[in-house]
Design an enzyme around this catalytic site. Structure first.
Site, mmCIF file in Angstrom:
data_model
loop_
_atom_site.group_PDB
_atom_site.id
_atom_site.type_symbol
_atom_site.label_atom_id
_atom_site.label_comp_id
_atom_site.label_asym_id
_atom_site.label_seq_id
_atom_site.Cartn_x
_atom_site.Cartn_y
_atom_site.Cartn_z
ATOM 1 N N GLY A 139 -96.535 35.390 -72.213
ATOM 2 C CA GLY A 139 -96.446 34.827 -70.859
ATOM 3 C C GLY A 139 -95.543 35.693 -70.003
ATOM 4 N N ASP A 145 -91.172 35.217 -77.826
ATOM 5 C CA ASP A 145 -91.127 35.232 -79.294
ATOM 6 C C ASP A 145 -92.374 35.843 -79.926
ATOM 7 O OD1 ASP A 145 -92.602 33.091 -78.482
ATOM 8 O OD2 ASP A 145 -91.682 31.639 -79.840
ATOM 9 N N ASP A 202 -85.673 30.990 -74.855
ATOM 10 C CA ASP A 202 -85.683 30.499 -76.240
ATOM 11 C C ASP A 202 -85.637 31.624 -77.274
ATOM 12 O OD1 ASP A 202 -88.163 31.585 -75.735
ATOM 13 O OD2 ASP A 202 -89.311 29.953 -76.611
ATOM 14 N N THR A 237 -88.871 36.071 -70.921
ATOM 15 C CA THR A 237 -89.614 34.802 -70.915
ATOM 16 C C THR A 237 -88.841 33.807 -70.071
ATOM 17 O OG1 THR A 237 -90.254 32.872 -72.241
ATOM 18 C CG2 THR A 237 -88.520 34.230 -73.158
ATOM 19 N N ARG A 275 -91.972 25.455 -73.437
ATOM 20 C CA ARG A 275 -92.564 25.416 -74.786
ATOM 21 C C ARG A 275 -91.756 24.450 -75.664
ATOM 22 N NH1 ARG A 275 -96.426 28.951 -76.614
ATOM 23 N NH2 ARG A 275 -95.936 30.459 -75.016
ATOM 24 N N HIS A 295 -83.739 6.673 -55.117
ATOM 25 C CA HIS A 295 -84.734 7.463 -55.842
ATOM 26 C C HIS A 295 -84.232 7.706 -57.264
ATOM 27 C CE1 HIS A 295 -81.828 10.504 -54.443
ATOM 28 N NE2 HIS A 295 -81.954 10.883 -55.699
ATOM 29 N N ARG A 319 -101.986 37.562 -74.363
ATOM 30 C CA ARG A 319 -101.683 37.031 -75.694
ATOM 31 C C ARG A 319 -102.765 37.610 -76.599
ATOM 32 N NH1 ARG A 319 -97.678 33.432 -74.628
ATOM 33 N NH2 ARG A 319 -97.856 32.114 -72.781
ATOM 34 N N ASP A 323 -88.626 30.788 -70.791
ATOM 35 C CA ASP A 323 -88.227 29.669 -71.658
ATOM 36 C C ASP A 323 -86.777 29.726 -72.147
ATOM 37 O OD1 ASP A 323 -90.867 28.865 -71.423
ATOM 38 O OD2 ASP A 323 -91.478 29.744 -73.331
ATOM 39 N N ARG A 360 -88.980 5.871 -54.673
ATOM 40 C CA ARG A 360 -89.813 6.035 -55.861
ATOM 41 C C ARG A 360 -89.059 6.698 -57.001
ATOM 42 N NH1 ARG A 360 -95.157 8.144 -52.696
ATOM 43 N NH2 ARG A 360 -96.274 6.178 -52.743
ATOM 44 N N ARG A 364 -87.154 15.164 -54.201
ATOM 45 C CA ARG A 364 -86.106 14.168 -53.942
ATOM 46 C C ARG A 364 -86.244 13.593 -52.517
ATOM 47 N NH1 ARG A 364 -80.636 13.538 -55.622
ATOM 48 N NH2 ARG A 364 -80.746 15.354 -56.969
#
Ligand code: F6P
Length: 319
Positions: free
Chosen positions: A11, A103, A129, A125, A171, A215, A72, A127, A162, A154
């Site tokens: 990604g 990864d 991670d 990435t 991920r 909210h 990928r 992420d 709401r 917001r």
């Protein structure tokens, strides 16, 4: 070492372009030739490889995505695919490769390393991670995209009194949810690293409503469950008027922030230095604002850890 290659894989993330630029410019600065592999490991297998010059990476520092394209590539998980890749690199006289990605990309780089081909992994990435670094390239930009969305949601949440459930990427890691939730003042943050109690969440939201809150923002990491699924559970426990927003791939795009550009420049340049020093099979990272590098095989054996103190703080600040 005279010729090196660079590819982006998996990604994409904002900041991959400044990382490519750093690799190319640093290599040329040290009189190396640099080759771009287009289309990640897929392009490596098919030999989609072109020489890059100083000007090839001009005008990209501020652009999201990756000028080298990404993919990928299931074929690269096979030994045959990996060997085809090595043959292509050797055919072009490329003696070392910088792999920028997440990864899955690191696993490809680890496989090349295990076949004896020098590779350096650069963590790219959104992420955050990747083990062996506190920050990955693209995480900061993604966070800024998420908090921009949170701030906007917001506004409308307040107007209509709401509850909003906002699903973010990451991920299996909760870093985007946690950092963006904290920075965006979310009432509740759900991360895969920690269990949640629906009764507790409902009670906290009710308490907030009773003291006049107009909210509620709940950030759900995709690794926990889908936002729609969580909103359904919430609606069953409360009668709040709830809406769901799935932020999706907007989190992967956009001009990289200054922090990501600087990080990408430092990590990309360090990867080239390691290849020049003859140190293949490494993964570069940043810890306490210092550049670090680890054996890529060992790095992948470690586990990424989320900052649980930050999670505790987010809870304390959202009472
Ligand atoms: O790893 C980056 C990431 O955006 C994850 O956060 C997400 O789960 C995944 O990639 C989405 O992948 P794709 O773009 O292939 O759908």
């Amino acid at each position: 070492m005279k010729k090196i290659g660079v590819l982006t894989s998996g990604g994409d993330s904002p900041g991959m372009n400044p990382a490519i630029r750093a690799v190319v410019r640093k290599a040329i600065y040290h009189n190396l030739e640099v080759f771009g592999v287009y289309g990640g490991y897929t392009g490596l297998i098919s030999g989609n490889i072109k020489k890059l010059e100083l000007g090839s990476v001009g005008d990209i520092i501020h652009r999201g995505g990756t000028m080298l394209q990404s993919a990928r590539c299931p074929e690269f998980k096979t030994v045959e695919g990996q060997q085809k890749g090595i043959e292509q690199l050797k055919a072009h006289g490329i003696e070392g490769l910088v792999v920028i990605g997440g990864d899955g990309s690191y696993m490809g780089a680890r496989a090349l390393t295990q076949h004896g081909y020098p590779c350096v992994g650069v963590p790219g990435t959104i992420d955050n991670d990747i083990p062996g670094t506190e920050l990955t390239i693209g995480f900061d930009t993604a966070l800024n995209t998420v908090i921009d969305a949170l701030d906007k949601i917001r506004d409308t949440a307040t107007s209509h009194e709401r509850t909003f459930v906002i699903e973010v990427m990451g991920r299996d890691a909760g870093d985007i949810a946690l950092w963006a939730g904290l920075a965006g003042g979310a009432e509740t943050i759900l991360i895969p690293e920690e269990n949640y109690d629906m009764n507790d969440i409902a009670a906290r939201l009710l308490k907030g409503k009773e003291r006049g809150k107009k909210h509620s923002i709940i950030v759900v990491a995709e690794g926990v469950c889908s936002g729609v699924e969580f909103a359904k559970q919430l609606q069953e426990s409360t009668n709040f008027d709830t809406r769901v927003s799935v932020l999706g791939h907007i989190q992967r795009g956009g001009s990289p922030t200054a922090a990501d550009r600087v990080l990408a420049s430092r990590l990309g340049a360090r990867a080239v230095e390691l290849l020049i020093e003859g140190k293949g099979g490494r993964a570069v990272g940043i810890e306490k604002n210092q550049l670090v590098d680890y054996d890529i095989i060992e790095a992948l054996q470690k586990k990424h850890t989320l900052d649980l103190d930050l999670f505790k703080l987010s809870k304390e600040l959202s009472i």
